[in-house]
Design a protein around this motif. Structure first.
Motif, short mmCIF file in Angstrom:
data_model
loop_
_atom_site.label_atom_id
_atom_site.label_comp_id
_atom_site.label_asym_id
_atom_site.label_seq_id
_atom_site.Cartn_x
_atom_site.Cartn_y
_atom_site.Cartn_z
N HIS A 48 107.41 81.53 24.80
CA HIS A 48 106.05 81.75 25.30
C HIS A 48 105.57 83.18 25.08
O HIS A 48 104.36 83.43 25.11
CB HIS A 48 105.97 81.34 26.77
N GLY A 49 106.51 84.10 24.84
CA GLY A 49 106.12 85.47 24.50
C GLY A 49 106.00 85.70 23.02
O GLY A 49 105.58 86.77 22.59
N LYS A 50 106.43 84.70 22.22
CA LYS A 50 106.49 84.83 20.76
C LYS A 50 107.40 85.99 20.35
O LYS A 50 107.10 86.74 19.42
CB LYS A 50 105.09 84.99 20.15
N ALA A 96 99.66 86.40 33.75
CA ALA A 96 99.65 84.99 33.39
C ALA A 96 99.88 84.11 34.61
O ALA A 96 100.70 84.44 35.47
CB ALA A 96 100.72 84.70 32.34
N VAL A 98 101.05 80.18 35.23
CA VAL A 98 101.62 79.05 34.52
C VAL A 98 101.97 77.94 35.51
O VAL A 98 102.70 78.17 36.48
CB VAL A 98 102.89 79.44 33.74
N LYS A 170 108.25 81.22 32.17
CA LYS A 170 107.18 81.06 31.18
C LYS A 170 106.08 82.08 31.42
O LYS A 170 105.56 82.70 30.47
CB LYS A 170 106.60 79.64 31.27
N ALA A 171 105.69 82.26 32.68
CA ALA A 171 104.65 83.23 33.01
C ALA A 171 105.09 84.65 32.66
O ALA A 171 104.29 85.46 32.18
CB ALA A 171 104.28 83.13 34.49
N ARG A 174 104.63 85.08 28.89
CA ARG A 174 103.23 85.20 28.49
C ARG A 174 102.61 86.52 28.94
O ARG A 174 101.84 87.14 28.21
CB ARG A 174 102.43 84.02 29.03
N ALA A 177 103.97 89.25 26.71
CA ALA A 177 103.33 89.19 25.39
C ALA A 177 102.00 89.93 25.39
O ALA A 177 101.67 90.66 24.44
CB ALA A 177 103.13 87.74 24.96
N GLN A 178 101.21 89.75 26.44
CA GLN A 178 99.93 90.46 26.54
C GLN A 178 100.16 91.97 26.65
O GLN A 178 99.47 92.76 26.01
CB GLN A 178 99.16 89.99 27.77
#
Length: 198
Positions: A48-50, A96, A98, A170-171, A174, A177-178
């Motif tokens: 989810h963070g790529k 995030a 989620v 997951k949160a 994400r 990642a931002q």
């Protein structure tokens, strides 16, 4: 742009860990910790963070999972910190929400250089698979400390412990990642004091 990736090795009498992280990956996860549920949660961060994340860990699981989970969290936090370097041009903050079925988690991150964690997550069962539920909070606190991030992570509600933990990780992925994303309009350090590493 310099590659934002790093390799971390940690060897103690309790664990032997090799961890590789790329912040500019595609979400590839190759994780073997000996703790299946932890593999699952770390995989969510990567996906989810790529981020590209590879972990190989051997620990004293004949005692319990604590040392292995904690030491991997130390390595992941250090990898995030090292891959970010001086933190030039990053968004710095990320957030995030989620959902996972009936559960909802919120994670807010500031890559401020000042480690702090406020985590609220209540679990009913002592174990999720082979991972003690009390180590979910400890793992996130440890990552935050070694990544030098301000982390606020909350499970807002939910019934199923697996769903609550999964939404939380997951949160985290994400939001991170931002925060690590590069800001095209920013040339320097996103701080009025001019540094995010001290």
């Amino acid at each position: 742009m310099t590659a934002r990736q790093t390799d971390i090795t940690r060897n103690t009498k309790e664990t032997a860990i090799e961890l590789s992280l790329s912040l500019d990956g595609a979400g590839a996860a190759d994780i073997q910790t000996g703790i299946g549920f932890y593999d699952h949660m770390l995989g969510h961060i990567a996906h989810h963070g790529k981020f590209d994340l590879r972990v190989r860990a051997q620990g004293d699981l004949h005692i319990d999972a604590h040392h292995t989970i904690e030491d991997i969290a130390i390595c992941l936090g250090r990898a995030i910190d090292q891959a970010l370097g001086a933190r030039v041009g990053i968004q710095r903050m990320g957030a995030a929400f989620v959902p996972m079925d009936e559960a909802l988690a919120r994670v807010v991150i500031d890559l401020s250089g000042r480690p702090y964690a406020v985590i609220s997550a209540e679990f009913k069962t002592p174990l999720m698979g082979d991972m003690p539920t009390d180590l979910v909070v400890h793992a996130l606190e440890t990552i935050a400390a070694h990544a030098k991030m301000n982390l606020h992570a909350h499970v807002l509600y939910g019934r199923n412990d697996h769903h609550k933990a999964e939404a939380l990780f997951k949160a985290f992925g994400r939001a991170l990642a931002q925060a690590v994303a590069l800001d095209a309009g920013r040339q320097g350090i996103p701080s009025t004091k001019g540094t995010l590493t001290e």
